[in-house]
Scaffold this motif. Structure first.
Motif, PDB file in Angstrom:
ATOM      1  N   ASP A   4       0.818  -1.200   0.000  1.00  0.00           N
ATOM      2  CA  ASP A   4       0.000   0.000   0.000  1.00  0.00           C
ATOM      3  C   ASP A   4       0.858   1.259   0.000  1.00  0.00           C
ATOM      4  OD1 ASP A   4      -2.338  -1.447   0.020  1.00  0.00           O
ATOM      5  OD2 ASP A   4      -2.469  -1.504   2.191  1.00  0.00           O
ATOM      6  N   MET A   5       2.152   1.146  -0.270  1.00  0.00           N
ATOM      7  CA  MET A   5       3.050   2.293  -0.255  1.00  0.00           C
ATOM      8  C   MET A   5       2.903   3.079  -1.548  1.00  0.00           C
ATOM      9  SD  MET A   5       6.496   0.734   1.407  1.00  0.00           S
ATOM     10  CE  MET A   5       7.251   2.338   1.615  1.00  0.00           C
ATOM     11  N   SER A   6       3.024   4.374  -1.450  1.00  0.00           N
ATOM     12  CA  SER A   6       3.021   5.229  -2.627  1.00  0.00           C
ATOM     13  C   SER A   6       4.389   5.881  -2.734  1.00  0.00           C
ATOM     14  CB  SER A   6       1.940   6.299  -2.510  1.00  0.00           C
ATOM     15  OG  SER A   6       2.295   7.219  -1.502  1.00  0.00           O
ATOM     16  N   LEU A   7       4.597   6.629  -3.824  1.00  0.00           N
ATOM     17  CA  LEU A   7       5.878   7.310  -3.995  1.00  0.00           C
ATOM     18  C   LEU A   7       6.118   8.339  -2.894  1.00  0.00           C
ATOM     19  CD1 LEU A   7       6.000   7.748  -7.847  1.00  0.00           C
ATOM     20  CD2 LEU A   7       7.321   6.175  -6.439  1.00  0.00           C
ATOM     21  N   LYS A   8       5.052   8.868  -2.320  1.00  0.00           N
ATOM     22  CA  LYS A   8       5.218   9.839  -1.234  1.00  0.00           C
ATOM     23  C   LYS A   8       5.858   9.196  -0.004  1.00  0.00           C
ATOM     24  CE  LYS A   8       1.690  13.073  -2.579  1.00  0.00           C
ATOM     25  NZ  LYS A   8       0.589  13.898  -2.181  1.00  0.00           N
ATOM     26  N   ASP A   9       5.671   7.873   0.139  1.00  0.00           N
ATOM     27  CA  ASP A   9       6.274   7.172   1.275  1.00  0.00           C
ATOM     28  C   ASP A   9       7.798   7.144   1.176  1.00  0.00           C
ATOM     29  OD1 ASP A   9       3.794   6.591   2.405  1.00  0.00           O
ATOM     30  OD2 ASP A   9       3.580   4.799   1.165  1.00  0.00           O
ATOM     31  N   PHE A  10       8.344   7.370  -0.025  1.00  0.00           N
ATOM     32  CA  PHE A  10       9.786   7.323  -0.228  1.00  0.00           C
ATOM     33  C   PHE A  10      10.441   8.695  -0.082  1.00  0.00           C
ATOM     34  CE2 PHE A  10       8.351   3.529  -2.415  1.00  0.00           C
ATOM     35  CZ  PHE A  10       9.251   2.593  -1.939  1.00  0.00           C
ATOM     36  N   GLU A  11       9.658   9.760   0.080  1.00  0.00           N
ATOM     37  CA  GLU A  11      10.235  11.096   0.178  1.00  0.00           C
ATOM     38  C   GLU A  11      11.213  11.159   1.335  1.00  0.00           C
ATOM     39  OE1 GLU A  11       7.080  13.935   0.375  1.00  0.00           O
ATOM     40  OE2 GLU A  11       6.570  13.676  -1.719  1.00  0.00           O
ATOM     41  N   GLY A  12      12.377  11.729   1.068  1.00  0.00           N
ATOM     42  CA  GLY A  12      13.382  11.892   2.095  1.00  0.00           C
ATOM     43  C   GLY A  12      14.306  10.698   2.262  1.00  0.00           C
ATOM     44  N   LEU A  19      27.614   8.477  -0.950  1.00  0.00           N
ATOM     45  CA  LEU A  19      27.844   9.399  -2.066  1.00  0.00           C
ATOM     46  C   LEU A  19      26.541   9.849  -2.725  1.00  0.00           C
ATOM     47  CD1 LEU A  19      30.894   7.630  -3.742  1.00  0.00           C
ATOM     48  CD2 LEU A  19      30.906   9.634  -2.245  1.00  0.00           C
ATOM     49  N   GLU A  20      25.510   9.022  -2.616  1.00  0.00           N
ATOM     50  CA  GLU A  20      24.243   9.345  -3.248  1.00  0.00           C
ATOM     51  C   GLU A  20      23.270   9.828  -2.186  1.00  0.00           C
ATOM     52  OE1 GLU A  20      22.763   6.275  -5.843  1.00  0.00           O
ATOM     53  OE2 GLU A  20      24.770   5.462  -6.035  1.00  0.00           O
ATOM     54  N   VAL A  21      23.114  11.114  -2.075  1.00  0.00           N
ATOM     55  CA  VAL A  21      22.231  11.659  -1.054  1.00  0.00           C
ATOM     56  C   VAL A  21      20.931  12.197  -1.625  1.00  0.00           C
ATOM     57  CG1 VAL A  21      24.051  12.177   0.587  1.00  0.00           C
ATOM     58  CG2 VAL A  21      23.452  13.867  -1.142  1.00  0.00           C
ATOM     59  N   VAL A  25      12.678   9.756  -4.565  1.00  0.00           N
ATOM     60  CA  VAL A  25      11.634  10.425  -5.339  1.00  0.00           C
ATOM     61  C   VAL A  25      12.250  11.307  -6.418  1.00  0.00           C
ATOM     62  CG1 VAL A  25       9.761  12.105  -5.220  1.00  0.00           C
ATOM     63  CG2 VAL A  25       9.933  10.312  -3.504  1.00  0.00           C
ATOM     64  N   LYS A  26      13.297  12.046  -6.106  1.00  0.00           N
ATOM     65  CA  LYS A  26      13.951  12.892  -7.102  1.00  0.00           C
ATOM     66  C   LYS A  26      14.478  12.045  -8.261  1.00  0.00           C
ATOM     67  CE  LYS A  26      13.650  16.905  -5.054  1.00  0.00           C
ATOM     68  NZ  LYS A  26      12.722  17.877  -5.526  1.00  0.00           N
ATOM     69  N   ASP A  27      14.984  10.851  -7.961  1.00  0.00           N
ATOM     70  CA  ASP A  27      15.491   9.960  -8.999  1.00  0.00           C
ATOM     71  C   ASP A  27      14.379   9.503  -9.935  1.00  0.00           C
ATOM     72  OD1 ASP A  27      17.968  10.167  -7.817  1.00  0.00           O
ATOM     73  OD2 ASP A  27      17.850   8.218  -6.809  1.00  0.00           O
ATOM     74  N   LEU A  28      13.164   9.415  -9.444  1.00  0.00           N
ATOM     75  CA  LEU A  28      12.047   8.910 -10.238  1.00  0.00           C
ATOM     76  C   LEU A  28      11.265   9.997 -10.967  1.00  0.00           C
ATOM     77  CD1 LEU A  28      10.621   6.231  -7.795  1.00  0.00           C
ATOM     78  CD2 LEU A  28      11.998   5.855  -9.839  1.00  0.00           C
TER      79      LEU A  28
END
Length: 105
Positions: A4-12, A19-21, A25-28
């Motif tokens: 039930d996760m959405s892309l908003k669940d990945f924010e932050g 090295l990858e900060v 969400v920005k990547d997608l």
């Protein structure tokens, strides 16, 4: 198992290395507007053209699935999930019940 996760669940969240900060969400974001074709397959059948030509209104086509059996959900002709048909107000919809893991690495 459906998620039930959405892309908003990945924010932050980060991608996991020091090295990858950039947040996931920005990547997608670059793929958000790419159109995809989604198909829900209730079942299939094979019949000769002569039988197809004899069909008319109220004809019944017997599919290879049983009532209550999961349907296949394809994205761009690739099987990605299985699910169930649901009614949402006056329309049909699909609930994903199983995500199919891809063999692609």
């Amino acid at each position: 198992m459906a998620s039930d996760m959405s892309l908003k669940d990945f924010e932050g969240r980060t991608t996991g290395t020091d090295l990858e900060v950039q947040p996931v969400v920005k990547d997608l974001e670059s793929v958000y507007d790419i159109p995809v074709q989604i198909s829900a397959v209730l079942g299939r059948c094979t019949m000769p053209i002569s039988s197809l030509m004899k069909m008319g209104p109220r004809s019944v086509v017997e599919l290879d699935r049983k009532v209550g059996e999961a349907i296949d959900i394809y994205v761009n002709n690739r099987l990605v999930a299985r699910g169930e048909v649901v009614v949402v107000e006056d329309r049909l919809g699909i609930t994903m019940t199983e995500i199919i893991k891809s063999d692609r690495g």
